[in-house]
Motif scaffolding. Structure first.
Motif, short mmCIF file in Angstrom:
data_model
loop_
_atom_site.label_atom_id
_atom_site.label_comp_id
_atom_site.label_asym_id
_atom_site.label_seq_id
_atom_site.Cartn_x
_atom_site.Cartn_y
_atom_site.Cartn_z
N GLY A 11 0.80 -1.21 0.00
CA GLY A 11 0.00 0.00 0.00
C GLY A 11 0.83 1.27 0.00
O GLY A 11 0.45 2.28 -0.59
N VAL A 12 1.99 1.21 0.62
CA VAL A 12 2.89 2.36 0.66
C VAL A 12 3.32 2.75 -0.75
O VAL A 12 3.38 3.93 -1.10
CB VAL A 12 4.12 2.04 1.54
N ASP A 13 3.60 1.75 -1.57
CA ASP A 13 4.02 2.02 -2.95
C ASP A 13 2.87 2.58 -3.78
O ASP A 13 3.07 3.45 -4.62
CB ASP A 13 4.57 0.75 -3.59
N TYR A 14 1.64 2.07 -3.55
CA TYR A 14 0.47 2.62 -4.23
C TYR A 14 0.32 4.10 -3.88
O TYR A 14 0.15 4.95 -4.76
CB TYR A 14 -0.81 1.88 -3.82
N VAL A 30 -7.30 6.57 -15.13
CA VAL A 30 -6.33 7.59 -14.73
C VAL A 30 -5.06 6.81 -14.41
O VAL A 30 -5.07 5.89 -13.60
CB VAL A 30 -6.80 8.38 -13.50
N THR A 31 -3.96 7.16 -15.07
CA THR A 31 -2.70 6.45 -14.91
C THR A 31 -1.69 7.34 -14.22
O THR A 31 -1.50 8.49 -14.62
CB THR A 31 -2.16 6.01 -16.29
N TYR A 32 -1.08 6.82 -13.18
CA TYR A 32 -0.04 7.53 -12.43
C TYR A 32 1.28 6.81 -12.68
O TYR A 32 1.37 5.60 -12.55
CB TYR A 32 -0.33 7.50 -10.93
N ILE A 33 2.31 7.58 -13.03
CA ILE A 33 3.63 7.00 -13.31
C ILE A 33 4.67 7.73 -12.48
O ILE A 33 4.75 8.96 -12.50
CB ILE A 33 3.98 7.09 -14.81
N PHE A 44 3.41 -2.63 -11.90
CA PHE A 44 2.06 -2.16 -12.14
C PHE A 44 1.19 -2.43 -10.93
O PHE A 44 1.33 -3.46 -10.26
CB PHE A 44 1.44 -2.88 -13.35
N GLY A 45 0.25 -1.53 -10.69
CA GLY A 45 -0.78 -1.71 -9.68
C GLY A 45 -2.09 -1.24 -10.26
O GLY A 45 -2.12 -0.34 -11.12
#
Length: 127
Positions: A11-14, A30-33, A44-45
């Protein structure tokens, strides 16, 4: 299927990716990089909330997104450059009606936009 090395599991990485990553909005995702220090690792998450639909619909959307991510893994690896990147894809309610091809296209577009944005920030001149 994505290998364990290519999945975000904590969850920390998300949260870090969503809060600090570059955001690319599409019609159904919606994509976050976010760049990471891990060399050559693309992870990927996927976030598919209850607003998307019931469990059957959410799992369908998640499977389509995972298949698109697996197919685009080489493009994201090329976009990562020297370091790795974390990619979190948030499915919007419109993703239930979206076909695999349109989800694939949105992820491809996000990868291309991230690549062009990172090249511009490194001082490259846009052709």
């Amino acid at each position: 299927m994505l290998a364990k090395a290519n999945r975000i599991t904590r969850g920390v990485d998300y949260r870090a990716t969503v809060r600090r990553g570059a955001r690319f909005t599409g019609a159904s995702t919606v994509t976050y990089i976010r760049p990471t220090s891990d060399p050559d690792v693309v992870r990927f998450g996927f976030i598919v909330s209850k607003s998307v639909g019931n469990a059957v619909k959410r799992n369908l959307v998640r499977r389509r997104l995972k298949a698109a991510a697996y197919d685009l893994l080489p493009q994201f690896s090329a976009a990562a450059g020297d370091g790795g990147i974390d990619v979190v894809v948030r499915a919007l309610p419109a993703s239930v009606q979206a076909q695999w091809a349109s989800l694939h296209e949105e992820l491809l577009r996000a990868s291309a936009r991230h690549t062009s944005r990172s090249h511009l920030s490194k001082g490259s001149v846009r052709p």
